[in-house]
Design a protein around this motif. Structure first.
Motif, PDB file in Angstrom:
ATOM      1  N   SER A   5      -1.786 -14.470   2.752  1.00  0.00           N
ATOM      2  CA  SER A   5      -1.130 -15.482   3.580  1.00  0.00           C
ATOM      3  C   SER A   5      -0.079 -14.864   4.498  1.00  0.00           C
ATOM      4  O   SER A   5       0.095 -15.294   5.643  1.00  0.00           O
ATOM      5  CB  SER A   5      -0.482 -16.544   2.690  1.00  0.00           C
ATOM      6  OG  SER A   5      -1.453 -17.245   1.938  1.00  0.00           O
ATOM      7  N   VAL A   6       0.627 -13.856   3.984  1.00  0.00           N
ATOM      8  CA  VAL A   6       1.621 -13.166   4.807  1.00  0.00           C
ATOM      9  C   VAL A   6       0.952 -12.508   6.011  1.00  0.00           C
ATOM     10  O   VAL A   6       1.427 -12.592   7.151  1.00  0.00           O
ATOM     11  CB  VAL A   6       2.391 -12.128   3.964  1.00  0.00           C
ATOM     12  CG1 VAL A   6       3.221 -11.212   4.860  1.00  0.00           C
ATOM     13  CG2 VAL A   6       3.286 -12.830   2.950  1.00  0.00           C
ATOM     14  N   VAL A   7      -0.188 -11.859   5.783  1.00  0.00           N
ATOM     15  CA  VAL A   7      -0.894 -11.164   6.865  1.00  0.00           C
ATOM     16  C   VAL A   7      -1.377 -12.137   7.923  1.00  0.00           C
ATOM     17  O   VAL A   7      -1.179 -11.930   9.128  1.00  0.00           O
ATOM     18  CB  VAL A   7      -2.081 -10.352   6.290  1.00  0.00           C
ATOM     19  CG1 VAL A   7      -2.950  -9.808   7.421  1.00  0.00           C
ATOM     20  CG2 VAL A   7      -1.572  -9.215   5.426  1.00  0.00           C
ATOM     21  N   ILE A   8      -1.997 -13.249   7.507  1.00  0.00           N
ATOM     22  CA  ILE A   8      -2.524 -14.195   8.498  1.00  0.00           C
ATOM     23  C   ILE A   8      -1.389 -14.894   9.235  1.00  0.00           C
ATOM     24  O   ILE A   8      -1.522 -15.248  10.408  1.00  0.00           O
ATOM     25  CB  ILE A   8      -3.468 -15.228   7.831  1.00  0.00           C
ATOM     26  CG1 ILE A   8      -4.325 -15.919   8.900  1.00  0.00           C
ATOM     27  CG2 ILE A   8      -2.683 -16.269   7.060  1.00  0.00           C
ATOM     28  CD1 ILE A   8      -5.247 -15.006   9.661  1.00  0.00           C
ATOM     29  N   GLY A   9      -0.261 -15.063   8.558  1.00  0.00           N
ATOM     30  CA  GLY A   9       0.883 -15.653   9.252  1.00  0.00           C
ATOM     31  C   GLY A   9       1.353 -14.803  10.416  1.00  0.00           C
ATOM     32  O   GLY A   9       1.696 -15.310  11.484  1.00  0.00           O
TER      33      GLY A   9
ATOM     34  N   ASN B  39       5.015 -20.849  13.899  1.00  0.00           N
ATOM     35  CA  ASN B  39       4.479 -21.462  12.679  1.00  0.00           C
ATOM     36  C   ASN B  39       3.844 -20.427  11.760  1.00  0.00           C
ATOM     37  O   ASN B  39       3.904 -20.550  10.536  1.00  0.00           O
ATOM     38  CB  ASN B  39       3.475 -22.551  13.042  1.00  0.00           C
ATOM     39  CG  ASN B  39       4.133 -23.763  13.661  1.00  0.00           C
ATOM     40  OD1 ASN B  39       5.253 -24.122  13.300  1.00  0.00           O
ATOM     41  ND2 ASN B  39       3.459 -24.396  14.607  1.00  0.00           N
ATOM     42  N   GLY B  40       3.236 -19.388  12.357  1.00  0.00           N
ATOM     43  CA  GLY B  40       2.708 -18.309  11.545  1.00  0.00           C
ATOM     44  C   GLY B  40       3.806 -17.536  10.842  1.00  0.00           C
ATOM     45  O   GLY B  40       3.701 -17.216   9.650  1.00  0.00           O
ATOM     46  N   LEU B  41       4.900 -17.251  11.567  1.00  0.00           N
ATOM     47  CA  LEU B  41       6.037 -16.576  10.946  1.00  0.00           C
ATOM     48  C   LEU B  41       6.662 -17.441   9.858  1.00  0.00           C
ATOM     49  O   LEU B  41       7.110 -16.934   8.823  1.00  0.00           O
ATOM     50  CB  LEU B  41       7.087 -16.237  12.009  1.00  0.00           C
ATOM     51  CG  LEU B  41       6.826 -14.989  12.850  1.00  0.00           C
ATOM     52  CD1 LEU B  41       7.875 -14.862  13.942  1.00  0.00           C
ATOM     53  CD2 LEU B  41       6.829 -13.743  11.979  1.00  0.00           C
TER      54      LEU B  41
ATOM     55  N   LEU C 219      -3.805 -25.240   8.220  1.00  0.00           N
ATOM     56  CA  LEU C 219      -2.465 -25.818   8.146  1.00  0.00           C
ATOM     57  C   LEU C 219      -1.635 -25.431   9.374  1.00  0.00           C
ATOM     58  O   LEU C 219      -0.959 -26.276   9.975  1.00  0.00           O
ATOM     59  CB  LEU C 219      -1.764 -25.338   6.868  1.00  0.00           C
ATOM     60  CG  LEU C 219      -2.525 -25.556   5.562  1.00  0.00           C
ATOM     61  CD1 LEU C 219      -1.713 -25.039   4.373  1.00  0.00           C
ATOM     62  CD2 LEU C 219      -2.864 -27.022   5.371  1.00  0.00           C
ATOM     63  N   ILE C 220      -1.698 -24.153   9.742  1.00  0.00           N
ATOM     64  CA  ILE C 220      -0.970 -23.699  10.940  1.00  0.00           C
ATOM     65  C   ILE C 220      -1.535 -24.352  12.183  1.00  0.00           C
ATOM     66  O   ILE C 220      -0.793 -24.799  13.071  1.00  0.00           O
ATOM     67  CB  ILE C 220      -1.036 -22.165  11.036  1.00  0.00           C
ATOM     68  CG1 ILE C 220      -0.300 -21.510   9.867  1.00  0.00           C
ATOM     69  CG2 ILE C 220      -0.450 -21.678  12.357  1.00  0.00           C
ATOM     70  CD1 ILE C 220      -0.484 -20.005   9.770  1.00  0.00           C
TER      71      ILE C 220
END
Length: 412
Positions: A269-273, A144-146, A326-327
Motif C-alpha cells: 500500500s505504501v508503494v502504490i500510494g 491522496n496517494g501520499l 479508494l484513491i
C-alpha cells in the motif's frame, strides 16, 4: 521511483498547506492506530471476553452508517474551525479514559470510541473538502496517494508502539498519547492558510440537505461507478480478510504469522500510494481503479495455493491493488463535486465504500466455518474480478447532468 513520480511528490510536499495536512494525518493517524489496538487488549484484560474486545471495532465503525447525516455538518459551517474543534473535542474526551480501571467502567470506553468514530466521519469529510480547495486539482491524486502512504505507514508502526506503551503503563497511557497527537494535529491545522466564507443558509430541512449528497453521487455518471466499485471491493475485502487465519492454517503457520502478511500488505500500500498520482494522470480514475481491483482479485484467489512465497506475493499484491479504487474514488469526488456539496458527498461516498467491509467480515467469518477456504478464496477471486469490468467501459457523457442541480437528480 520514476522522475515524474519524484517531481510530483516533491511538488506536493513543497506546497505549504498540503505538507501541513500530511503532517496532521501522520500525527493523528499514529495515535488512532495505537488506540485501535490497545482498546481491544484493554477490554480483553479487564473482562477476558473476546466478544467484548471485538465490540471496540464495532463501536468505532458504527457511526459510518450515519455518514450522509454527519457530513451535512461540514457543509453548514466553515471547515477549518470544524476540523480544529473536532480534534480538541477528541483530545478532551480521551482524557476521561483515565477513570476506566474496572469492568463496570467499560461503558465509558465504548461511549468514547463511538464518539471517536462519529467525529472521525466529520473530520474526514471536512478534511476532504478543505483539501479540494487548498491543493491544486492536478495534484489531488498525488496528495491522496501520499495520504494513503502515511496512513498505511502508521499502521505498520503505531500498533507496535501502542502495544509496548500499554504493556508498560496501561491503557490510559495510550489514551493520553492519542490525546497529545490530536492537540499537535490541531496546531498544524491552525497554521493552514485557507480562506473560507460562511456557507449560505440552505433551503429545506435537514433530511433534504442530507440526501443531496447521495442524489449527486447517483446522478453523476463518473462518480457512481467508482463509488459502487469501491463498496463492492470493500465487501470482497471483508470476505477475504476474514479468512486470513484459515489461510495461515493451510500454510502450517502459527496465528502470529498474520503479522508478517499484514506487514507485507502494508508495504504494498505504501508503494502504490507513492505511485498513484502519475498513474491517475496516465490511466484516469476508472482504469486505475479497474487495474487495482483486477490485481487484488487475482491475488485473493491465488491465496488458495498453500505456499509461503505465494502467500507473501499475494499479500503484497492485495496491499498494492486494494487502495487504487479508494484513491480513485476520493480524488474523483473531490474534483467533480461542487464545494457547497462536498462535505455531504464525501461522507456519503465513504459510507457507501466502507460499510460493506463490515458486512463482508461478518459473512466471511461464517463461510470460513462452513466451507473449504481454498474453494471460497477461488470463488471470491473470480467474483471480485468481474466487478472491474464496468470500469473498463467508456463512461456515459456527463453533459446530461451538467446543468441539473443536485435536488433535481433522481436516485434509484
Amino acid at each position: 521511483m520514476t522522475t515524474t513520480t519524484t517531481w510530483a511528490l516533491a511538488r506536493v510536499l513543497r506546497d505549504r498547506d498540503a505538507s501541513l495536512y500530511l503532517a496532521g494525518v501522520v500525527v493523528s493517524g499514529f495515535g488512532t492506530s495505537a488506540l485501535w489496538l490497545a482498546s481491544g487488549v484493554w477490554v480483553k484484560d479487564l473482562t477476558g471476553s473476546d466478544g467484548l474486545a471485538a465490540l471496540c471495532m464495532l463501536a468505532m465503525w458504527a457511526p459510518t452508517l450515519a455518514g450522509p447525516f454527519l457530513g451535512t455538518l461540514t457543509d453548514r459551517t466553515r471547515r477549518k474551525p470544524l476540523l480544529i474543534g473536532t480534534n480538541l473535542l477528541l483530545a478532551a474526551l480521551l482524557l476521561t479514559l483515565f477513570t476506566v480501571d474496572s469492568p463496570d467502567r467499560l461503558w465509558l470506553l465504548f461511549a468514547v470510541l463511538f464518539v471517536y468514530g462519529a467525529a472521525g466521519v466529520v473530520h474526514d469529510a471536512a478534511e476532504s473538502a478543505l483539501v479540494a480547495g487548498a491543493v491544486p486539482a492536478p495534484l489531488l491524486g498525488d496528495f491522496n496517494g501520499l495520504r494513503m502512504t502515511a496512513t498505511e505507514g502508521m499502521k505498520l508502526l503505531a500498533p507496535l508502539a501502542g502495544a509496548g506503551l500499554y504493556a508498560a503503563y496501561g491503557g490510559a497511557s495510550v489514551a493520553l498519547l492519542d490525546a497529545v497527537t490530536f492537540v499537535v494535529a490541531t496546531g498544524l491545522y491552525a497554521c493552514l492558510r485557507v480562506r473560507e466564507s460562511r456557507p449560505e443558509p440552505r433551503a429545506g430541512g435537514r433530511r433534504k440537505q442530507t440526501a443531496e449528497g447521495a442524489r449527486f453521487l447517483w446522478a453523476h455518471p463518473g462518480l457512481r461507478p467508482l463509488v459502487l466499485a469501491g463498496g463492492t471491493t470493500m465487501l470482497f475485502a471483508g470476505l477475504s480478510g476474514a479468512m486470513v487465519y484459515a489461510v495461515i492454517d493451510g500454510l502450517g503457520r502459527a496465528p502470529a504469522y498474520a503479522g508478517v502478511l499484514y506487514a507485507v500488505q502494508g508495504a504494498g500500500s505504501v508503494v502504490i500510494g507513492l505511485a498513484s498520482g502519475p498513474a491517475l494522470r496516465r490511466l484516469g480514475e476508472r482504469r486505475f481503479a479497474a487495474y487495482g481491483i483486477a490485481l487484488t482479485a487475482a491475488a485473493a484467489g491465488l491465496r488458495a495455493i498453500p505456499s509461503d512465497p505465494v502467500a507473501l506475493v499475494c499479500s503484497a499484491a492485495i496491499g498494492a491493488g486494494l487502495p487504487c479504487v479508494l484513491i480513485a474514488a476520493l480524488t474523483a469526488v473531490q474534483r467533480e463535486t461542487p464545494d457547497a456539496l462536498l462535505g455531504r458527498t464525501a461522507a456519503t461516498a465513504n459510507s457507501l465504500v466502507f460499510t460493506p467491509n463490515v458486512v463482508g467480515l461478518a459473512a466471511g467469518a461464517a463461510l470460513v466455518e462452513l466451507l473449504d477456504v481454498r474453494l471460497v478464496s477461488a470463488v471470491i477471486g473470480l467474483a471480485w474480478l468481474v466487478t472491474a469490468v464496468p470500469l473498463f467501459q467508456n463512461p456515459a457523457s456527463a453533459s446530461r447532468t451538467a446543468t441539473r442541480s443536485p435536488s433535481d437528480a433522481n436516485p434509484a
